[in-house]
Motif scaffolding. Structure first.
Motif, PDB file in Angstrom:
ATOM      1  N   THR A  42       0.965  -1.139  -0.097  1.00  0.00           N
ATOM      2  CA  THR A  42      -0.106  -0.239  -0.137  1.00  0.00           C
ATOM      3  C   THR A  42       0.680   1.210  -0.018  1.00  0.00           C
ATOM      4  OG1 THR A  42      -1.671  -1.187   1.024  1.00  0.00           O
ATOM      5  CG2 THR A  42      -1.770   1.348   1.309  1.00  0.00           C
ATOM      6  N   ALA A  43       0.715   1.938  -1.009  1.00  0.00           N
ATOM      7  CA  ALA A  43       1.716   3.355  -1.117  1.00  0.00           C
ATOM      8  C   ALA A  43       0.866   4.600  -1.153  1.00  0.00           C
ATOM      9  CB  ALA A  43       2.208   3.124  -2.489  1.00  0.00           C
ATOM     10  N   ARG A  44       1.323   5.595  -0.525  1.00  0.00           N
ATOM     11  CA  ARG A  44       0.747   6.771  -0.368  1.00  0.00           C
ATOM     12  C   ARG A  44       1.313   7.792  -1.395  1.00  0.00           C
ATOM     13  NH1 ARG A  44       2.744   9.052   5.406  1.00  0.00           N
ATOM     14  NH2 ARG A  44       4.926   9.146   4.796  1.00  0.00           N
ATOM     15  N   ILE A  45       0.428   8.672  -1.878  1.00  0.00           N
ATOM     16  CA  ILE A  45       0.757   9.668  -2.775  1.00  0.00           C
ATOM     17  C   ILE A  45       1.087  10.868  -1.902  1.00  0.00           C
ATOM     18  CG2 ILE A  45       0.147  11.134  -4.790  1.00  0.00           C
ATOM     19  CD1 ILE A  45      -1.885   8.694  -5.359  1.00  0.00           C
ATOM     20  N   PRO A  46       2.285  11.399  -2.019  1.00  0.00           N
ATOM     21  CA  PRO A  46       2.717  12.489  -1.082  1.00  0.00           C
ATOM     22  C   PRO A  46       1.977  13.754  -1.623  1.00  0.00           C
ATOM     23  CG  PRO A  46       4.497  12.024  -2.440  1.00  0.00           C
ATOM     24  CD  PRO A  46       3.276  10.638  -2.642  1.00  0.00           C
ATOM     25  N   GLY A  47       1.804  14.666  -0.813  1.00  0.00           N
ATOM     26  CA  GLY A  47       1.150  16.016  -1.087  1.00  0.00           C
ATOM     27  C   GLY A  47       1.740  16.649  -2.490  1.00  0.00           C
ATOM     28  N   ARG A  48       3.178  16.661  -2.281  1.00  0.00           N
ATOM     29  CA  ARG A  48       3.750  17.510  -3.511  1.00  0.00           C
ATOM     30  C   ARG A  48       3.259  16.947  -4.998  1.00  0.00           C
ATOM     31  NH1 ARG A  48       7.839  13.745  -4.821  1.00  0.00           N
ATOM     32  NH2 ARG A  48       8.605  12.522  -2.857  1.00  0.00           N
ATOM     33  N   MET A  49       2.641  15.609  -5.041  1.00  0.00           N
ATOM     34  CA  MET A  49       2.361  14.976  -6.262  1.00  0.00           C
ATOM     35  C   MET A  49       0.925  14.969  -6.424  1.00  0.00           C
ATOM     36  SD  MET A  49       4.822  11.753  -6.362  1.00  0.00           S
ATOM     37  CE  MET A  49       4.571  11.311  -7.922  1.00  0.00           C
ATOM     38  N   ARG A  50       0.069  15.462  -5.432  1.00  0.00           N
ATOM     39  CA  ARG A  50      -1.293  14.956  -5.550  1.00  0.00           C
ATOM     40  C   ARG A  50      -2.117  15.693  -6.608  1.00  0.00           C
ATOM     41  NH1 ARG A  50      -2.399  15.322   0.833  1.00  0.00           N
ATOM     42  NH2 ARG A  50      -1.426  13.285   1.130  1.00  0.00           N
ATOM     43  N   LYS A  51      -1.826  16.831  -6.914  1.00  0.00           N
ATOM     44  CA  LYS A  51      -2.622  17.843  -8.018  1.00  0.00           C
ATOM     45  C   LYS A  51      -1.408  17.738  -9.077  1.00  0.00           C
ATOM     46  CE  LYS A  51      -6.252  18.470  -5.500  1.00  0.00           C
ATOM     47  NZ  LYS A  51      -7.241  17.947  -5.855  1.00  0.00           N
ATOM     48  N   ARG A  52      -0.307  17.638  -9.037  1.00  0.00           N
ATOM     49  CA  ARG A  52       0.716  17.927 -10.054  1.00  0.00           C
ATOM     50  C   ARG A  52       0.799  16.542 -11.009  1.00  0.00           C
ATOM     51  NH1 ARG A  52       7.000  18.254  -9.167  1.00  0.00           N
ATOM     52  NH2 ARG A  52       6.259  16.203  -8.245  1.00  0.00           N
ATOM     53  N   ASP A  53       1.038  15.393 -10.150  1.00  0.00           N
ATOM     54  CA  ASP A  53       1.170  14.406 -11.042  1.00  0.00           C
ATOM     55  C   ASP A  53       0.020  13.363 -10.907  1.00  0.00           C
ATOM     56  OD1 ASP A  53       3.395  14.818 -12.123  1.00  0.00           O
ATOM     57  OD2 ASP A  53       4.461  14.300 -10.272  1.00  0.00           O
ATOM     58  N   TRP A  54      -0.921  13.416 -11.912  1.00  0.00           N
ATOM     59  CA  TRP A  54      -2.129  12.376 -11.598  1.00  0.00           C
ATOM     60  C   TRP A  54      -1.670  11.018 -11.830  1.00  0.00           C
ATOM     61  CZ3 TRP A  54      -6.342  14.714  -9.676  1.00  0.00           C
ATOM     62  CH2 TRP A  54      -6.325  15.819  -9.780  1.00  0.00           C
ATOM     63  N   ILE A  55      -2.175   9.836 -10.949  1.00  0.00           N
ATOM     64  CA  ILE A  55      -1.624   8.406 -10.915  1.00  0.00           C
ATOM     65  C   ILE A  55      -2.858   7.965 -11.185  1.00  0.00           C
ATOM     66  CG2 ILE A  55      -0.603   6.839  -9.627  1.00  0.00           C
ATOM     67  CD1 ILE A  55       1.015   8.814  -8.227  1.00  0.00           C
ATOM     68  N   ARG A  56      -2.892   6.825 -12.062  1.00  0.00           N
ATOM     69  CA  ARG A  56      -3.684   5.857 -12.402  1.00  0.00           C
ATOM     70  C   ARG A  56      -3.378   4.326 -12.620  1.00  0.00           C
ATOM     71  NH1 ARG A  56      -3.246  10.384 -15.730  1.00  0.00           N
ATOM     72  NH2 ARG A  56      -2.053   9.375 -17.200  1.00  0.00           N
TER      73      ARG A  56
END
Length: 98
Positions: A42-56
């Motif tokens: 289970t990996a978390r998306i850090p705040g610096r990536m949430r809006k900048r890099d959309w992960i799918r």
């Protein structure tokens, strides 16, 4: 693996990082990833990536497993589709790895 081994401009994993593929979106900035070492984490998306890099689902990412809890990790980098294709074609990441 050093930056010299990879095609120019593609970020290489550091000592504590692994290639991983996003398997499932869990919500609340969390995803399930299948890592190159064979583990699902289970990996978390850090705040610096949430809006900048959309992960799918299906994206190739770099993760840093937690030292104190091996079934969890932090996402450090998301590869663009073109970069992921170059890594797979060059043999740096194989489907059997992840």
């Amino acid at each position: 693996m050093s930056n010299d081994d990879l095609p120019e401009g593609i970020r290489a994993p550091e000592d504590d990082e692994l290639f991983a593929e996003v398997v499932e979106m869990l919500g609340a900035n969390r995803v399930t990833v299948r890592c190159a070492d064979g583990e699902e984490r289970t990996a978390r998306i850090p705040g610096r990536m949430r809006k900048r890099d959309w992960i799918r689902e299906g994206d190739l990412v770099l993760v840093s497993p937690w030292d104190w809890q091996d079934e969890k990790a932090d996402i450090e980098h998301r590869y663009e589709n073109r970069e992921a294709e170059q890594l797979r074609e060059g043999g740096y990441v194989t489907e059997t790895d992840i």
